[in-house]
Design an enzyme around this catalytic site. Structure first.
Site, mmCIF file in Angstrom:
data_model
loop_
_atom_site.group_PDB
_atom_site.id
_atom_site.type_symbol
_atom_site.label_atom_id
_atom_site.label_comp_id
_atom_site.label_asym_id
_atom_site.label_seq_id
_atom_site.Cartn_x
_atom_site.Cartn_y
_atom_site.Cartn_z
ATOM 1 N N HIS A 1 24.132 14.522 -36.162
ATOM 2 C CA HIS A 1 24.852 13.548 -36.979
ATOM 3 C C HIS A 1 24.180 13.358 -38.342
ATOM 4 C CE1 HIS A 1 26.979 10.037 -38.332
ATOM 5 N NE2 HIS A 1 25.830 9.409 -38.480
ATOM 6 N N HIS B 1 25.106 13.361 -42.897
ATOM 7 C CA HIS B 1 24.679 12.590 -44.077
ATOM 8 C C HIS B 1 23.904 13.395 -45.126
ATOM 9 C CE1 HIS B 1 25.834 8.602 -42.669
ATOM 10 N NE2 HIS B 1 25.307 8.865 -41.485
ATOM 11 N N GLU C 1 30.833 6.547 -43.226
ATOM 12 C CA GLU C 1 30.870 7.187 -41.908
ATOM 13 C C GLU C 1 32.225 7.825 -41.575
ATOM 14 O OE1 GLU C 1 28.407 7.834 -40.069
ATOM 15 O OE2 GLU C 1 26.855 6.351 -40.423
ATOM 16 N N SER D 1 30.212 15.272 -38.449
ATOM 17 C CA SER D 1 29.278 15.696 -37.401
ATOM 18 C C SER D 1 29.942 15.724 -36.029
ATOM 19 C CB SER D 1 28.065 14.756 -37.382
ATOM 20 O OG SER D 1 28.483 13.411 -37.210
#
Ligand SMILES: [Fe+2]
Length: 290
Positions: free
Chosen positions: A161, A166, A206, A225
């Site tokens: 993730h 990110h 997100e 992700s």
């Protein structure tokens, strides 16, 4: 429809001082995995709290297997759906897909490019502290991998993730300036206002989609992700709304479910403009400017 979004479930609780895993964690019966997960917990916590940078860590064959598997499955979806900013970040950082990367190396490279950095996270960190790191120019990232028995699933945030969701954005100056602004504003926010910043982060950073030359591309790290989320967010079961910060900050979300409502951001610049309006509305602009 439970999925890896459970990773975000308890962002408002106090940080745990020892490792507590979700009862559905696939690694629970694996003594070796648990030992390593505890090691990663302690190591990240030690480095984070003492501000010692990012430790170099050793990965196992199982970790490398997970990394390769997930990278291979995500690759074609990213090529088709990921936004330009993400793909450019991946290209610049050359994040390896055959071997597990070291956060320390990624952090050093990002620092050179945008001044941003990475700090290690032992697991979930409460939102105010998490935003505090953003305010200081650091993204908290985990260094451990999910269990190899289920490469497509994790009930907690992991390197897949953080690094594949990110990290690629952190080489973009407009992006890091924006998350830093959100971080700084949140440090001045009341508890109630913090909920709004939390929702902004959730629906923007997100789970946001973004407009690009007439197409809707994937922007949010929680989408990028997750194979399941990336496919689901384009389905008829999902309502895609134009990004409106006052709507976003009124909307609650369920972190244990696939996202039924997502927002389409016109651009990072527009999201910033709307965020600045929110900051003004909250009366935080004067303190931010000083
Ligand atoms: Fe995240």
């Amino acid at each position: 429809m439970s999925n890896e979004n459970e990773a975000f479930e308890s962002q408002f609780v106090e940080d745990a001082t020892s490792l507590i895993l979700d009862p559905k964690h696939p690694g629970l019966g694996d003594v070796e995995y648990l030992k390593r997960r505890e090691h990663f917990f302690a190591l990240a916590r030690e480095y984070r709290l003492a501000d010692k940078g990012v430790p170099r860590v050793e990965y196992t064959d199982n970790d490398r297997f997970v990394w390769r598997e997930v990278c291979a499955k995500l690759k074609p979806i990213h090529e088709a759906k990921a936004c330009k900013m993400y793909l450019e970040g991946r290209k610049i950082l050359q994040i390896p897909t055959e071997d597990t990367p070291q956060l320390a190396d990624l952090s050093a490279e990002i620092k050179e490019l945008t001044g941003f950095g990475i700090a290690p996270a032992e697991g979930l960190i409460n939102f105010r502290d998490f935003f505090g790191y953003l305010a200081r120019g650091k993204m908290l990232c985990t260094q451990y991998l999910r269990h190899h028995s289920k490469p497509g699933y994790t009930p907690e945030p992991d390197m897949v993730h953080d690094v594949l969701g990110h990290v690629p954005f952190l080489v973009n100056q407009e992006y890091v300036d924006y998350v830093r602004l959100v971080g700084r504003a949140s440090q001045l926010a009341s508890d109630e206002q913090l909920v709004a910043f939390n929702r902004l982060y959730w629906f923007g950073i997100e789970f946001g989609l973004i407009e690009e030359q007439g197409e809707i591309k994937v922007f949010g790290a929680g989408l990028l992700s997750s194979i399941g989320e990336m496919e689901f967010c384009y389905s008829d079961e999902v309502t895609r709304l134009p990004f409106d910060i006052f709507d976003v900050t009124q909307r609650d979300y369920d972190p244990t479910q696939m996202q039924q409502v997502v927002y389409v951001i016109p651009s990072v610049g527009e999201m910033r403009k709307q965020t600045e309006e929110l900051i003004r509305k909250f009366g935080l602009d004067a303190s931010l400017a000083s």
